[in-house]
Design a protein around this motif. Structure first.
Motif, PDB file in Angstrom:
ATOM      1  N   TYR A  32       0.818  -1.213   0.000  1.00 38.06           N
ATOM      2  CA  TYR A  32       0.000   0.000   0.000  1.00 38.06           C
ATOM      3  C   TYR A  32       0.861   1.277   0.000  1.00 38.06           C
ATOM      4  CZ  TYR A  32      -3.234   3.583   1.531  1.00 38.06           C
ATOM      5  OH  TYR A  32      -3.950   4.748   1.604  1.00 38.06           O
ATOM      6  N   LYS A  48      -1.140  14.941   2.967  1.00 39.29           N
ATOM      7  CA  LYS A  48      -1.329  14.476   4.348  1.00 39.29           C
ATOM      8  C   LYS A  48      -0.721  15.473   5.339  1.00 39.29           C
ATOM      9  CE  LYS A  48      -1.877   9.628   3.140  1.00 39.29           C
ATOM     10  NZ  LYS A  48      -1.233   8.352   2.822  1.00 39.29           N
ATOM     11  N   ALA A  67     -10.353   4.707   9.562  1.00 39.60           N
ATOM     12  CA  ALA A  67      -9.822   4.154   8.314  1.00 39.60           C
ATOM     13  C   ALA A  67      -8.337   4.507   8.220  1.00 39.60           C
ATOM     14  CB  ALA A  67     -10.599   4.661   7.088  1.00 39.60           C
ATOM     15  N   ASP A  88      -9.476   0.862  11.974  1.00 37.04           N
ATOM     16  CA  ASP A  88      -9.671   0.426  10.585  1.00 37.04           C
ATOM     17  C   ASP A  88     -10.422  -0.896  10.613  1.00 37.04           C
ATOM     18  OD1 ASP A  88      -8.078   1.288   7.749  1.00 37.04           O
ATOM     19  OD2 ASP A  88      -8.926  -0.738   7.791  1.00 37.04           O
ATOM     20  N   ILE A  89     -11.209  -1.115   9.572  1.00 39.06           N
ATOM     21  CA  ILE A  89     -11.995  -2.358   9.491  1.00 39.06           C
ATOM     22  C   ILE A  89     -11.099  -3.536   9.104  1.00 39.06           C
ATOM     23  CG2 ILE A  89     -12.639  -2.208   7.036  1.00 39.06           C
ATOM     24  CD1 ILE A  89     -15.521  -2.878   7.865  1.00 39.06           C
ATOM     25  N   ASN A  90      -9.908  -3.226   8.549  1.00 35.53           N
ATOM     26  CA  ASN A  90      -9.094  -4.285   7.956  1.00 35.53           C
ATOM     27  C   ASN A  90      -7.863  -4.604   8.822  1.00 35.53           C
ATOM     28  OD1 ASN A  90      -7.137  -5.636   6.228  1.00 35.53           O
ATOM     29  ND2 ASN A  90      -8.612  -5.221   4.602  1.00 35.53           N
ATOM     30  N   ASN A 123     -15.495  -0.730  12.440  1.00 35.94           N
ATOM     31  CA  ASN A 123     -16.222  -0.343  11.228  1.00 35.94           C
ATOM     32  C   ASN A 123     -16.732   1.072  11.446  1.00 35.94           C
ATOM     33  OD1 ASN A 123     -17.999   0.059   9.128  1.00 35.94           O
ATOM     34  ND2 ASN A 123     -18.933  -1.962   9.283  1.00 35.94           N
ATOM     35  N   ALA A 124     -16.393   1.986  10.542  1.00 39.42           N
ATOM     36  CA  ALA A 124     -16.776   3.397  10.682  1.00 39.42           C
ATOM     37  C   ALA A 124     -18.286   3.565  10.836  1.00 39.42           C
ATOM     38  CB  ALA A 124     -16.298   4.178   9.461  1.00 39.42           C
ATOM     39  N   ALA A 140      -8.817   9.872   6.255  1.00 40.98           N
ATOM     40  CA  ALA A 140      -8.074  10.263   5.054  1.00 40.98           C
ATOM     41  C   ALA A 140      -8.175   9.159   4.015  1.00 40.98           C
ATOM     42  CB  ALA A 140      -6.606  10.526   5.400  1.00 40.98           C
ATOM     43  N   PHE A 141      -8.684   9.499   2.844  1.00 39.43           N
ATOM     44  CA  PHE A 141      -8.834   8.560   1.729  1.00 39.43           C
ATOM     45  C   PHE A 141      -9.566   7.287   2.168  1.00 39.43           C
ATOM     46  CE2 PHE A 141      -4.830  10.976   0.750  1.00 39.43           C
ATOM     47  CZ  PHE A 141      -5.406  11.771  -0.227  1.00 39.43           C
TER      48      PHE A 141
HETATM   49  C1  LIG Z   1      -7.032   4.182   0.969  1.00 37.55           C
HETATM   50  S1  LIG Z   1      -6.884   3.525   2.591  1.00 37.55           S
HETATM   51  C2  LIG Z   1      -6.449   4.938   3.549  1.00 37.55           C
HETATM   52  C3  LIG Z   1      -5.510   4.637   4.677  1.00 37.55           C
HETATM   53  C4  LIG Z   1      -4.930   5.846   5.390  1.00 37.55           C
HETATM   54  N1  LIG Z   1      -5.947   6.657   6.010  1.00 37.55           N
HETATM   55  C5  LIG Z   1      -4.086   6.692   4.466  1.00 37.55           C
HETATM   56  O1  LIG Z   1      -4.464   7.838   4.208  1.00 37.55           O
HETATM   57  O2  LIG Z   1      -3.045   6.224   4.000  1.00 37.55           O
HETATM   58  C6  LIG Z   1      -8.566   3.256   3.030  1.00 37.55           C
HETATM   59  C7  LIG Z   1      -8.772   2.491   4.318  1.00 37.55           C
HETATM   60  O3  LIG Z   1     -10.172   2.489   4.632  1.00 37.55           O
HETATM   61  C8  LIG Z   1     -10.443   1.294   5.334  1.00 37.55           C
HETATM   62  N2  LIG Z   1     -11.903   1.079   5.391  1.00 37.55           N
HETATM   63  C9  LIG Z   1     -12.735   0.785   4.368  1.00 37.55           C
HETATM   64  N3  LIG Z   1     -14.003   0.670   4.818  1.00 37.55           N
HETATM   65  C10 LIG Z   1     -13.966   0.919   6.155  1.00 37.55           C
HETATM   66  C11 LIG Z   1     -14.955   0.965   7.168  1.00 37.55           C
HETATM   67  N4  LIG Z   1     -16.246   0.732   6.909  1.00 37.55           N
HETATM   68  N5  LIG Z   1     -14.584   1.252   8.432  1.00 37.55           N
HETATM   69  C12 LIG Z   1     -13.275   1.485   8.716  1.00 37.55           C
HETATM   70  N6  LIG Z   1     -12.286   1.459   7.793  1.00 37.55           N
HETATM   71  C13 LIG Z   1     -12.628   1.194   6.518  1.00 37.55           C
HETATM   72  C14 LIG Z   1      -9.666   0.261   4.540  1.00 37.55           C
HETATM   73  O4  LIG Z   1      -9.518  -0.942   5.239  1.00 37.55           O
HETATM   74  C15 LIG Z   1      -8.367   1.014   4.272  1.00 37.55           C
HETATM   75  O5  LIG Z   1      -7.409   0.759   5.266  1.00 37.55           O
END
Ligand SMILES: C[S@@+](CC[C@H](N)C(=O)[O-])C[C@H]1O[C@@H](n2cnc3c(N)ncnc32)[C@H](O)[C@@H]1O
Length: 251
Positions: A32, A48, A67, A88-90, A123-124, A140-141
């Motif tokens: 990533y 950022k 996230a 984060d969910i993951n 989970n958000a 962010a993103f």
């Molecule tokens: C593009 S990454 C961004 C990571 C970090 N914030 C950054 O800016 O580098 C998006 C993140 O959103 C998380 N995500 C997606 N759906 C989510 C949810 N419902 N709740 C929490 N996190 C979530 C993904 O697991 C992933 O880690």
């Protein structure tokens, strides 16, 4: 909630989006950070930095970085002495983040503490924290990947203290003529190829590009933030709106 939601350019059932977004980030987790640099030419670092300058984290504050993935925003905010919960969910994204924090000598613990990080699976759309718990909420993103965005925004509002602030960094649509077309061609053709070359996964990067295109334009997303209960909302476009910083207050 509607019957279908967008997964990139497809319309799918909500539970399918959540599952497939999970697969995308499980697949890209280990590459990533490398891919972020490759795709944005390092620009994501400047976005950022700017985002965190807008948040202005302060020692003594407790901030939820939702996230938060591999920790980029949290690492920047932790320098202020604020205590940060990265959610984060993951779990695979969080695992990479925990490793990166250790490499940087940033402490991770179970309880919020000055300058240290708590890593939490969440989970958000349904947060495990009580009402009025955090001073600020950052994402962010991340928001475009959430299945039920209005629900996530209402949860952000619920867990913030009165006087708490919301900050969202997300891709949007650049208004600069010429640049918009060039970016469109680059993102649709080159990003999936880069994904294949560097991460062995073109499809996940195709989703990331398509999800940017399906995300609501700035005024519409600002309205969603207001509908969740936030006031004094603001949007700051970067690169003509390619990326935008949205903010709002809970009063
Ligand atoms: C593009 S990454 C961004 C990571 C970090 N914030 C950054 O800016 O580098 C998006 C993140 O959103 C998380 N995500 C997606 N759906 C989510 C949810 N419902 N709740 C929490 N996190 C979530 C993904 O697991 C992933 O880690």
């Amino acid at each position: 909630m509607t019957d279908t939601v967008s997964f990139g350019y497809e319309d799918v059932a909500p539970e399918e989006k959540t599952r497939r977004v999970g697969e995308v980030f499980s697949s890209v987790a280990s590459k990533y950070d490398l891919m972020n640099d490759a795709m944005s030419g390092g620009l994501h670092r400047l976005w950022k930095d700017k985002f965190v300058r807008r948040v202005k984290p302060r020692a003594g504050e407790h901030i939820l970085d939702m996230a938060g993935g591999t920790g980029d925003i949290a690492f920047r905010m932790a320098r202020s002495g604020a205590s940060i919960t990265v959610a984060d969910i993951n779990p695979e994204m969080l695992a990479v983040g925990i490793e990166r924090a250790a490499e940087r000598g940033i402490a991770s613990g179970r309880e919020p503490d000055a300058g240290s990080l708590v890593w939490s699976e969440a989970n958000a759309e349904q947060l495990q924290w009580p009402d009025r718990f955090f001073d600020a909420y950052t994402i962010a993103f991340g928001i475009r990947n959430v299945t039920d965005i209005p629900r996530a925004l209402r949860e952000a509002h619920r867990v913030l203290k009165r006087g708490g602030r919301l900050f969202v960094l997300e891709f949007s649509t650049t208004q600069w003529p010429g640049f918009a077309e060039a970016y469109d061609a680059y993102s649709h053709h080159l990003v999936p190829r880069l994904g294949q070359l560097l991460a062995g996964d073109a499809d996940s990067y195709r989703y990331l590009v398509e999800s940017i295109r399906r995300f609501p334009p700035m005024p519409e997303f600002e309205r969603m933030i207001r509908e969740a209960g936030f006031t004094q909302t603001k949007v700051e476009p970067l690169l003509g709106g390619l990326v935008a910083i949205h903010s709002g207050w809970k009063i």
